[in-house]
Design an enzyme around this catalytic site. Sequence first.
Site, PDB file in Angstrom:
ATOM      1  N   ALA A 155     -59.387   0.801  93.374  1.00  0.00           N
ATOM      2  CA  ALA A 155     -58.227   1.412  92.726  1.00  0.00           C
ATOM      3  C   ALA A 155     -58.166   2.918  92.939  1.00  0.00           C
ATOM      4  CB  ALA A 155     -58.248   1.098  91.232  1.00  0.00           C
ATOM      5  N   TYR A 156     -59.318   3.537  93.166  1.00  0.00           N
ATOM      6  CA  TYR A 156     -59.323   4.987  93.387  1.00  0.00           C
ATOM      7  C   TYR A 156     -58.510   5.330  94.634  1.00  0.00           C
ATOM      8  CZ  TYR A 156     -60.987   9.744  94.124  1.00  0.00           C
ATOM      9  OH  TYR A 156     -61.052  11.105  94.317  1.00  0.00           O
ATOM     10  N   ALA A 157     -58.709   4.578  95.717  1.00  0.00           N
ATOM     11  CA  ALA A 157     -57.949   4.810  96.943  1.00  0.00           C
ATOM     12  C   ALA A 157     -56.461   4.589  96.703  1.00  0.00           C
ATOM     13  CB  ALA A 157     -58.456   3.893  98.056  1.00  0.00           C
ATOM     14  N   SER A 159     -54.872   4.936  93.939  1.00  0.00           N
ATOM     15  CA  SER A 159     -54.348   6.016  93.102  1.00  0.00           C
ATOM     16  C   SER A 159     -54.071   7.272  93.912  1.00  0.00           C
ATOM     17  CB  SER A 159     -55.320   6.330  91.954  1.00  0.00           C
ATOM     18  OG  SER A 159     -56.473   7.029  92.403  1.00  0.00           O
TER      19      SER A 159
END
Length: 232
Positions: A155-157, A159
């Site tokens: 999810a970091y990517a 985001s």
Amino acid sequence: MTGRTVVVTGASRGIGAALVRAFAGEGAHVVACARDADALDDAVAAVDVVDGSAEAVRADVRDEFDVERLMETAARDGDDDGIAVLVPNAAVNHGSPGETPMAEESYTRFDDTLRTNVRGVFAAVREALPHAADDARVLVPSGSIANDPKPGMGAYAVSKAAVEGLARQFAADAAPAVGVVDPGLVATELTDGQGRGPDDVAPMYVWAATELPREELDGGRFDLRAWKKATR
């Protein structure tokens, strides 16, 4: 930057704390925000400058009412011209880099990552706009992961890809110059300590706020290579 107001979210550690030191060192009044009040107070207390200043305001970027209060405080306590620079730096990464494949992301972690890293930036920019100086700049932090996917970044990517789209749309719709700043891999808790030191890349943000032509910043994306080329 002497006397100008700068707002930095996610300012209790890492890049955020380095930005507070860097902008205050340039003479700015920096309004620093983070969720952890104690850590934020420690970060602000560590600022040791002659001309600039720093102020701690506890706020959670996931709460738009917190963010609204933060920007009102910054406008009230700082330069009469309004907020000159906003760095919506607050971000989370639930999991170790490279060890969070999308298929294994929980809904809770996915939701909180986007709520902090994307909606938090949206709230920061939106609530800053009524208090922005005529020449205001917004520097949205990102990374190569936004455009160059790597396994296990979850999810970091997602985001970071989303926040770059958010920055471009604000650049199209809002008066402040809004651009993306990619400092490369920086040694923080989000990267498990890998990369350059935060104090080594903080001057890149100062450059984007003061020396980068406004028309180039607005809607643009600037990485470490562009900064080094411009400042040779």
